[in-house]
Enzyme design. Structure first.
Site, PDB file in Angstrom:
ATOM      1  N   ARG A   1      20.199  40.632  46.569  1.00 57.47           N
ATOM      2  CA  ARG A   1      21.245  40.160  45.657  1.00 57.47           C
ATOM      3  C   ARG A   1      20.670  40.009  44.251  1.00 57.47           C
ATOM      4  NH1 ARG A   1      21.837  35.075  45.097  1.00 57.47           N
ATOM      5  NH2 ARG A   1      21.701  34.561  47.309  1.00 57.47           N
TER       6      ARG A   1
ATOM      7  N   TYR B   1      44.286  46.566  31.285  1.00 57.98           N
ATOM      8  CA  TYR B   1      44.428  46.995  32.674  1.00 57.98           C
ATOM      9  C   TYR B   1      45.115  45.884  33.504  1.00 57.98           C
ATOM     10  CZ  TYR B   1      43.053  48.251  37.413  1.00 57.98           C
ATOM     11  OH  TYR B   1      43.072  48.539  38.757  1.00 57.98           O
TER      12      TYR B   1
ATOM     13  N   ASP C   1      36.366  47.460  27.604  1.00 54.13           N
ATOM     14  CA  ASP C   1      36.493  48.246  28.836  1.00 54.13           C
ATOM     15  C   ASP C   1      36.484  49.723  28.426  1.00 54.13           C
ATOM     16  OD1 ASP C   1      37.489  49.684  31.037  1.00 54.13           O
ATOM     17  OD2 ASP C   1      38.700  48.006  31.741  1.00 54.13           O
TER      18      ASP C   1
ATOM     19  N   LYS D   1      36.282  55.313  38.494  1.00 58.69           N
ATOM     20  CA  LYS D   1      37.028  56.382  37.843  1.00 58.69           C
ATOM     21  C   LYS D   1      36.084  57.528  37.432  1.00 58.69           C
ATOM     22  CE  LYS D   1      40.125  53.278  38.547  1.00 58.69           C
ATOM     23  NZ  LYS D   1      40.491  52.263  37.568  1.00 58.69           N
TER      24      LYS D   1
HETATM   25  C1  LIG Z   1      40.626  50.851  37.593  1.00 61.59           C
HETATM   26  C2  LIG Z   1      40.363  50.096  36.343  1.00 61.59           C
HETATM   27  C3  LIG Z   1      39.791  48.813  36.378  1.00 61.59           C
HETATM   28  C4  LIG Z   1      39.478  48.088  37.677  1.00 61.59           C
HETATM   29  O1  LIG Z   1      38.451  48.721  38.376  1.00 61.59           O
HETATM   30  P1  LIG Z   1      38.292  48.661  39.975  1.00 61.59           P
HETATM   31  O2  LIG Z   1      37.083  49.497  40.208  1.00 61.59           O
HETATM   32  O3  LIG Z   1      39.544  49.228  40.551  1.00 61.59           O
HETATM   33  O4  LIG Z   1      38.106  47.244  40.341  1.00 61.59           O
HETATM   34  C5  LIG Z   1      39.516  48.204  35.171  1.00 61.59           C
HETATM   35  N1  LIG Z   1      39.823  48.785  33.993  1.00 61.59           N
HETATM   36  C6  LIG Z   1      40.385  50.013  33.910  1.00 61.59           C
HETATM   37  C7  LIG Z   1      40.689  50.609  32.591  1.00 61.59           C
HETATM   38  C8  LIG Z   1      40.678  50.706  35.084  1.00 61.59           C
HETATM   39  O5  LIG Z   1      41.241  51.907  35.008  1.00 61.59           O
END
Ligand SMILES: *Cc1c(COP(=O)(O)O)cnc(C)c1O
Length: 391
Positions: free
Chosen positions: A59, A111, A183, A208
């Protein structure tokens, strides 16, 4: 990535494509193996209890996860990276930098999962947030309160690809000692490196584009300074939101082809956006690469590409459903950024929780579709979409 490593390997000076393949841990130093070993271990033997090993418990640190963390830090140009069990785990762990009584300014088209975290969980813990249209710096400034501690950006935003001026927001935030977070999921460090514009913490849903194959759920964070890195480390270890070693390995496997995938998908996305834009039966097309996209100039100042996500309004909910039912090539699903194209329906998927009138206001109409362009032949994607639009 430690300072020592950086200097020793000179990795920072290389071009992005080279960094993707030669990031420092790509060869196992013990055996010469051509990929980072998966250290499937929860703990590490103390040969000498007075001289503990580098990693003592997974961890707190694991060599496979560490390789990934150094990798993303190198790509984003930060001092330290962190890997989490999902994008939301990265974002929620980072929000723990704030304390009860603190306030943050957040982009209004954040998001959906981040919106939910702020408005239904963190609010109960005394962390309040104000949502503003971040394309308008005056709105950001007007949201400042005596207890404001952070600004949270997302650019281009989802699903209408609105552009925030990263350097302008960050410069203002610094005047007020605010922590800045961004982000960077849609652009990836290939097209946009927010730390170069002064952002303190870069976040990713690595699920993604970074992972890129719709087969791994992961999140990443990168710190601009050692002190922010230290704080994030304490939170990641304390909260236990770490990424497992199998996923860490799989993510690195996917990241190696990031530039090749992004280049192909972006080229196709530009063709798709232009094709849609030329159709009289499409109400609106959102793509930062289109000449009339609002914020295009700002985007070009801070990014080197337009990405692979194209949103478009087919005019009505009826027609959107028809297209979703008729397409044969893309995956019809939540998510984006994969080798296969993914078509999603924000009004009923990612933004279903948003009240209808708020959705309308933000352009998330019943006719809006979001196309994440994959690696298929663009002619086939267009022919498929054409037959689906004809009905
Ligand atoms: C999918 C997404 C998230 C969340 O990510 P997860 O891996 O699904 O927890 C956060 N920000 C953006 C822009 C996203 O497309």
């Amino acid at each position: 990535m430690t300072e020592h490593n950086k200097e020793q390997n000179g990795h920072d000076a290389r071009k992005f494509a080279t960094k993707l393949l030669h990031f420092g841990s790509e060869i196992d130093s013990a055996t010469g193996a051509s990929s980072v070993p998966i250290y499937q271990a929860s703990t590490f033997h103390h040969e000498d209890v007075f001289n503990p090993p580098v990693h003592d418990y997974s961890r707190s640190g694991n060599p496979t996860r560490q390789a990934l963390e150094d990798y993303i830090a190198l790509l984003e140009g930060g001092v330290r990276g962190f890997a989490y069990s999902s994008g939301m785990a990265a974002i929620s762990s980072t929000f723990m930098m704030l304390s009860a009584g603190d306030h943050m300014i957040v982009t209004e088209d954040v998001y959906g999962g981040t919106y939910r975290l702020l408005t239904s969980i963190l609010n109960r813990h005394g962390i309040e947030s104000t949502f503003v249209d971040m394309t308008d710096l005056d709105q950001v400034k007007a949201a400042l309160k005596p207890n404001t501690k952070a600004v949270y950006m997302e650019t281009p935003s989802n699903p209408t690809l609105k552009i925030t001026d990263i350097a302008a927001v960050t410069a203002w935030a610094k005047e007020h000692d605010l922590l800045t977070m961004l982000d960077n999921t849609f652009m990836t460090p290939y097209y946009q490196r927010p730390i170069e514009h002064g952002v303190d913490i870069v976040l990713h849903s690595a699920t993604k584009f970074l992972g890129g194959h719709s087969d791994v759920l992961a999140g990443l964070a990168v710190a601009r300074t050692p002190s922010i890195g230290k704080a994030l480390k304490q939170l990641q270890n304390g909260l236990g939101t770490v990424l497992g070693v199998q996923e860490s390995w799989l993510l690195m496997r996917g990241m190696k082809t990031l530039q090749a995938r992004m280049n192909h998908s972006e080229q196709s996305a530009a063709v798709l956006a232009a094709w849609l834009n030329g159709r009289p039966d499409i109400e609106r097309v959102y793509y930062p690469g289109l000449l009339d996209h609002p914020g295009r100039e700002i985007h070009e100042k801070q990014s080197t590409g337009y990405g692979a996500v194209v949103s478009f309004d087919v005019g009505s909910g009826e027609r959107a459903k028809q297209v979703l039912n008729k397409v044969r090539i893309p995956l019809v699903a939540v998510s984006l950024g994969a080798v296969e194209s993914i078509l999603s329906y924000p009004a009923m998927m990612s933004h279903a929780a948003m009240p209808a009138e708020v959705r309308q206001e933000r352009g998330i109409t019943d006719g809006l579709l979001r196309f994440s362009v994959g690696l298929e032949d663009i002619d086939d994607l267009i022919a498929d979409l054409d037959q689906a639009l004809k009905g």
